[in-house]
Design a protein around this motif. Structure first.
Motif, PDB file in Angstrom:
ATOM      1  N   LEU A 242      13.937  17.028  -5.996  1.00 59.46           N
ATOM      2  CA  LEU A 242      15.290  16.996  -6.543  1.00 59.46           C
ATOM      3  C   LEU A 242      15.660  15.642  -7.138  1.00 59.46           C
ATOM      4  N   LEU A 243      15.295  14.563  -6.457  1.00 62.73           N
ATOM      5  CA  LEU A 243      15.653  13.208  -6.891  1.00 62.73           C
ATOM      6  C   LEU A 243      14.407  12.323  -6.834  1.00 62.73           C
ATOM      7  N   PRO A 244      13.548  12.400  -7.850  1.00 58.43           N
ATOM      8  CA  PRO A 244      12.257  11.702  -7.764  1.00 58.43           C
ATOM      9  C   PRO A 244      12.363  10.197  -7.567  1.00 58.43           C
ATOM     10  N   ARG A 245      13.269   9.547  -8.253  1.00 60.34           N
ATOM     11  CA  ARG A 245      13.365   8.097  -8.123  1.00 60.34           C
ATOM     12  C   ARG A 245      13.922   7.683  -6.767  1.00 60.34           C
ATOM     13  N   LEU A 246      14.890   8.441  -6.284  1.00 53.40           N
ATOM     14  CA  LEU A 246      15.522   8.074  -5.015  1.00 53.40           C
ATOM     15  C   LEU A 246      14.670   8.430  -3.803  1.00 53.40           C
ATOM     16  N   SER A 247      13.587   9.146  -4.019  1.00 55.10           N
ATOM     17  CA  SER A 247      12.737   9.522  -2.889  1.00 55.10           C
ATOM     18  C   SER A 247      11.749   8.423  -2.524  1.00 55.10           C
TER      19      SER A 247
ATOM     20  N   ARG B 111       8.641   4.960   1.320  1.00 56.23           N
ATOM     21  CA  ARG B 111       8.113   3.645   1.697  1.00 56.23           C
ATOM     22  C   ARG B 111       8.515   3.259   3.112  1.00 56.23           C
ATOM     23  N   GLY B 112       9.765   3.590   3.485  1.00 57.76           N
ATOM     24  CA  GLY B 112      10.219   3.278   4.837  1.00 57.76           C
ATOM     25  C   GLY B 112       9.409   4.018   5.889  1.00 57.76           C
TER      26      GLY B 112
ATOM     27  N   GLN C 240       6.346   5.230   5.495  1.00 56.21           N
ATOM     28  CA  GLN C 240       4.985   4.716   5.493  1.00 56.21           C
ATOM     29  C   GLN C 240       4.912   3.344   6.156  1.00 56.21           C
ATOM     30  N   ARG C 241       5.945   2.550   6.000  1.00 53.12           N
ATOM     31  CA  ARG C 241       5.975   1.243   6.655  1.00 53.12           C
ATOM     32  C   ARG C 241       6.014   1.403   8.173  1.00 53.12           C
ATOM     33  N   ALA C 242       6.814   2.368   8.652  1.00 54.10           N
ATOM     34  CA  ALA C 242       6.906   2.600  10.094  1.00 54.10           C
ATOM     35  C   ALA C 242       5.576   3.109  10.651  1.00 54.10           C
ATOM     36  N   PHE C 243       4.943   4.038   9.936  1.00 59.44           N
ATOM     37  CA  PHE C 243       3.650   4.533  10.396  1.00 59.44           C
ATOM     38  C   PHE C 243       2.581   3.447  10.303  1.00 59.44           C
ATOM     39  N   GLY C 244       2.681   2.578   9.317  1.00 52.77           N
ATOM     40  CA  GLY C 244       1.737   1.468   9.199  1.00 52.77           C
ATOM     41  C   GLY C 244       1.863   0.504  10.356  1.00 52.77           C
TER      42      GLY C 244
ATOM     43  N   ARG D 117       1.392  11.991   0.449  1.00 53.34           N
ATOM     44  CA  ARG D 117       1.011  13.194  -0.301  1.00 53.34           C
ATOM     45  C   ARG D 117       2.211  14.098  -0.545  1.00 53.34           C
ATOM     46  N   SER D 118       3.092  14.194   0.433  1.00 56.18           N
ATOM     47  CA  SER D 118       4.266  15.047   0.290  1.00 56.18           C
ATOM     48  C   SER D 118       5.179  14.538  -0.823  1.00 56.18           C
ATOM     49  N   GLY D 119       5.450  13.251  -0.831  1.00 59.86           N
ATOM     50  CA  GLY D 119       6.285  12.683  -1.888  1.00 59.86           C
ATOM     51  C   GLY D 119       5.642  12.812  -3.251  1.00 59.86           C
ATOM     52  N   ARG D 120       4.348  12.551  -3.306  1.00 54.56           N
ATOM     53  CA  ARG D 120       3.630  12.648  -4.578  1.00 54.56           C
ATOM     54  C   ARG D 120       3.635  14.087  -5.095  1.00 54.56           C
TER      55      ARG D 120
END
Length: 80
Positions: free
Chosen positions: A19-24, A29-30, A32-36, A66-69
């Motif tokens: 729905l909102l590609p740029r805002l996703s 990143r947040g 992925q940062r937490a999982f990292g 992958r989900s976001g992409r």
């Protein structure tokens, strides 16, 4: 319980990316940062135990990416 949380996060991110590609990108990143951070903390254990403890976090980070992409790619393929 944790698996259901990762699946729910991926589903929300997939819809948001569609729905909102740029805002996703920021929530992705947040997450992925937490999982990292979890992966790095688990990886600090010695030997094979470190790999074993960091693997779920690595896989969850990959699933979120992958989900976001996939959501952004599906949005880009729309004919209108």
């Amino acid at each position: 319980m944790a698996i259901a949380g990762v699946i729910a996060l991926c589903a929300v991110l997939l819809v948001l990316a569609f729905l909102l590609p740029r805002l996703s990108r920021h929530p992705q990143r947040g997450a992925q940062r937490a999982f990292g951070a979890g992966s790095r903390a688990g990886g600090s254990a010695p030997g094979g135990l470190g790999r074993l403890l960091s693997k779920p976090f690595r896989n969850s980070s990959r699933a979120v990416g992958r989900s976001g992409r996939a959501g952004r790619r599906a949005r880009g393929r729309l004919p209108f």
